[in-house]
Design a protein around this motif. Structure first.
Motif, short mmCIF file in Angstrom:
data_model
loop_
_atom_site.label_atom_id
_atom_site.label_comp_id
_atom_site.label_asym_id
_atom_site.label_seq_id
_atom_site.Cartn_x
_atom_site.Cartn_y
_atom_site.Cartn_z
N UNK A 351 0.82 -1.21 0.00
CA UNK A 351 0.00 0.00 0.00
C UNK A 351 0.85 1.26 0.00
N UNK A 352 0.68 2.09 -1.03
CA UNK A 352 1.34 3.39 -1.10
C UNK A 352 0.54 4.38 -0.24
N UNK A 353 1.21 5.03 0.68
CA UNK A 353 0.53 5.99 1.56
C UNK A 353 0.47 7.36 0.89
N UNK A 354 -0.45 7.49 -0.05
CA UNK A 354 -0.59 8.73 -0.81
C UNK A 354 -1.24 9.84 0.02
N UNK A 355 -2.00 9.47 1.04
CA UNK A 355 -2.64 10.48 1.88
C UNK A 355 -1.58 11.24 2.68
N UNK A 356 -0.65 10.51 3.30
CA UNK A 356 0.37 11.17 4.12
C UNK A 356 1.49 11.75 3.28
N UNK A 357 1.96 11.00 2.29
CA UNK A 357 3.16 11.41 1.56
C UNK A 357 2.87 12.35 0.39
N UNK A 358 1.74 12.18 -0.27
CA UNK A 358 1.40 13.06 -1.39
C UNK A 358 0.29 14.05 -1.06
N UNK A 359 -0.24 13.94 0.17
CA UNK A 359 -1.30 14.84 0.64
C UNK A 359 -2.57 14.74 -0.19
N UNK A 360 -2.83 13.55 -0.71
CA UNK A 360 -4.06 13.34 -1.46
C UNK A 360 -5.23 13.18 -0.49
N UNK A 361 -6.39 13.62 -0.90
CA UNK A 361 -7.61 13.34 -0.14
C UNK A 361 -8.26 12.09 -0.71
N UNK A 362 -9.02 11.40 0.13
CA UNK A 362 -9.70 10.18 -0.31
C UNK A 362 -10.79 10.55 -1.31
N UNK A 363 -10.74 9.94 -2.49
CA UNK A 363 -11.68 10.29 -3.55
C UNK A 363 -11.82 9.12 -4.49
N UNK A 364 -13.05 8.81 -4.90
CA UNK A 364 -13.30 7.68 -5.79
C UNK A 364 -12.58 7.86 -7.12
N UNK A 365 -12.29 9.11 -7.52
CA UNK A 365 -11.58 9.36 -8.77
C UNK A 365 -10.15 8.85 -8.73
N UNK A 366 -9.63 8.67 -7.51
CA UNK A 366 -8.26 8.16 -7.36
C UNK A 366 -8.18 6.66 -7.64
N UNK A 367 -9.31 6.04 -7.93
CA UNK A 367 -9.34 4.60 -8.18
C UNK A 367 -8.93 4.25 -9.61
N UNK A 368 -8.83 5.21 -10.49
CA UNK A 368 -8.53 4.94 -11.89
C UNK A 368 -7.11 4.39 -12.05
N UNK A 369 -6.94 3.47 -12.99
CA UNK A 369 -5.63 2.86 -13.20
C UNK A 369 -4.60 3.89 -13.63
N UNK A 370 -5.03 4.95 -14.33
CA UNK A 370 -4.07 5.98 -14.73
C UNK A 370 -3.42 6.65 -13.54
N UNK A 371 -4.14 6.73 -12.42
CA UNK A 371 -3.59 7.36 -11.22
C UNK A 371 -2.37 6.59 -10.71
N UNK A 372 -2.51 5.27 -10.64
CA UNK A 372 -1.41 4.48 -10.08
C UNK A 372 -0.24 4.38 -11.05
N UNK A 373 -0.52 4.44 -12.37
CA UNK A 373 0.57 4.40 -13.35
C UNK A 373 1.32 5.73 -13.38
N UNK A 374 0.59 6.82 -13.65
CA UNK A 374 1.23 8.10 -13.92
C UNK A 374 1.65 8.85 -12.67
N UNK A 375 0.85 8.76 -11.61
CA UNK A 375 1.08 9.62 -10.45
C UNK A 375 1.65 8.89 -9.23
N UNK A 376 1.80 7.57 -9.35
CA UNK A 376 2.41 6.82 -8.24
C UNK A 376 3.63 6.04 -8.73
N UNK A 377 3.41 5.03 -9.58
CA UNK A 377 4.51 4.16 -9.97
C UNK A 377 5.63 4.90 -10.69
N UNK A 378 5.28 5.88 -11.51
CA UNK A 378 6.30 6.58 -12.28
C UNK A 378 7.09 7.61 -11.48
#
Length: 406
Positions: A351-378
């Motif tokens: 589990x990537x802790x995007x809430x603490x480390x990237x300051x993201x808020x919990x949002x259903x839009x963050x469920x898209x596969x593009x989010x984890x490819x472009x804004x996390x893994x890369x």
């Protein structure tokens, strides 16, 4: 040209445990399988992808369908009996007790989950599974009837995209996930039905404004367990048809190393197939599938050990579906008729802790596969030089308020 080459690039090898055994192979899209569900339960088709139409599709979509992935020598387990899982399920369902499974450690060729390039490319393969190939030369594998001239067959069932190395030694099956949102595709109604069967506490009975997808709800927080088990195990539902699809590939390529991947519902189905066939799985942002595995009477600890399964889930803390926020009756997941209430994963959850480390808020839009490819893994390694926290969820509990009546 060789399929495998020794991995020597230090940037590619970063964070691989077994560096001496790590090798890279190129896989490209070879087949697309389409299996019908409730509307066309006998529909089973395969599209063989030639190099020419692959290049055409890449140009049309702007997306690659060929990827480098790294494999490593690792360990797993093998059942002593060929029919061990079937036997386990029968005893568990009919005698209401867990069977003892005899297994032994064996060597396995596994995806290098700590290799960033491999993770990114597996995630891209899950994205590919959402792209439809606009061709008509499908080969019918199921019972014959006039699907060629039947309107709407594309709207029914699930798709599995098979990526293969040139020598077929490595096969990666990417299973399509849930289509959600505006213009999401024709499979939305049946995706939603299966999501609510597999990942709600009792057929998506959230409140009186909801219509449950089965008749197992008994009022309050009571649910008929036998009814629920029967409801998720229908032959025309997604577990049953994915089982048929993977079984066909498994027997067509008996000497291949087969890996499974998928996003969201596709990741959960991949995990259920991994439990059934003892295949390695890399799933992205899938809802908790452990409850579904229990309802399907698939082998689970202590019959088999979590750490030997080679099932890995990757997700992040701002994704309410992966985190199971609805388990606490948050309204964030009860959107558009979906009740994604489970949170416990089989295998290992990273589990990537995007809430603490990237300051993201919990949002259903963050469920898209593009989010984890472009804004996390890369970007994650460059930002933090850390691999996500990985652990099994053996103490996790789903649907704690509910009573399941035998």
């Amino acid at each position: 040209m060789k399929t495998f080459k020794k991995a020597t690039d230090p940037n590619i090898l970063k964070h691989v445990n077994a560096l001496d055994n790590g090798e890279i192979t190129t896989v490209s899209l070879k087949h697309i399988f389409h299996h019908g569900s409730s509307k066309y339960p006998n529909l089973f088709r395969r599209l063989d992808v030639t190099e020419e139409n692959l290049r055409t599709q890449e140009l049309a979509s702007g997306t690659s369908f060929a990827y480098d992935v790294m494999g490593v020598n690792g360990t797993g387990f093998k059942y002593e009996k060929d029919n061990a899982v079937e036997e386990f399920r029968n005893i568990s369902m009919n005698e209401l007790k867990s069977s003892k499974l005899d297994w032994r450690d064996i060597g396995k060729w596994l995806p290098a989950i700590k290799n960033w390039g491999t993770l990114i490319n597996l995630a891209k393969m899950t994205y590919n599974a959402y792209i439809e190939m606009g061709q008509e030369d499908w080969y019918d594998l199921g019972e014959e009837y006039s699907t060629n001239n039947t309107f709407g067959w594309e709207e029914d069932g699930i798709r599995g995209y098979v990526f293969a190395s040139s020598d077929n030694k490595t096969l990666i099956i990417s299973i399509k996930g849930t289509s959600m949102g505006f213009g999401a595709g024709p499979t939305v109604p049946r995706d939603k039905e299966n999501d609510n069967l597999l990942f709600s506490c009792c057929c998506a009975k959230v409140d009186r404004t909801w219509t449950p997808v089965c008749d197992c709800y008994k009022g309050g927080y009571s649910c008929d367990k036998t009814c629920l088990q029967d409801s998720v195990d229908g032959e025309s539902l997604y577990y049953g048809i994915t089982l048929n699809l993977v079984n066909s590939i498994y027997h067509e390529y008996p000497n291949s190393h087969i890996w499974l991947t998928g996003h969201s519902l596709g990741g959960a189905l991949s995990s259920l197939m991994g439990l059934t066939y003892n295949l390695p799985v890399v799933a992205f942002e899938s809802p908790g599938e452990r409850k579904a595995a229990s309802l399907l009477h698939l082998p689970h600890p202590p019959a088999i050990p979590w750490d030997k399964m080679n099932i890995y889930h990757f997700g992040h803390t701002a994704d309410p579906i992966y985190m199971g926020s609805c388990n606490g009756f948050s309204s964030s997941c009860y959107i558009g008729g979906y009740a994604m209430e489970t949170k416990c994963h089989a295998g290992i959850a990273c589990t990537f802790d995007t809430v603490s480390k990237l300051k993201w808020s919990v949002n259903i839009k963050r469920h898209r596969i593009q989010e984890i490819i472009d804004n996390i893994l890369k970007v994650w390694w460059n930002l933090f030089k850390l691999f996500p926290d990985c652990k099994n969820d053996d103490e996790c509990e789903d649907c704690g308020l509910w009573e399941y009546i035998e």
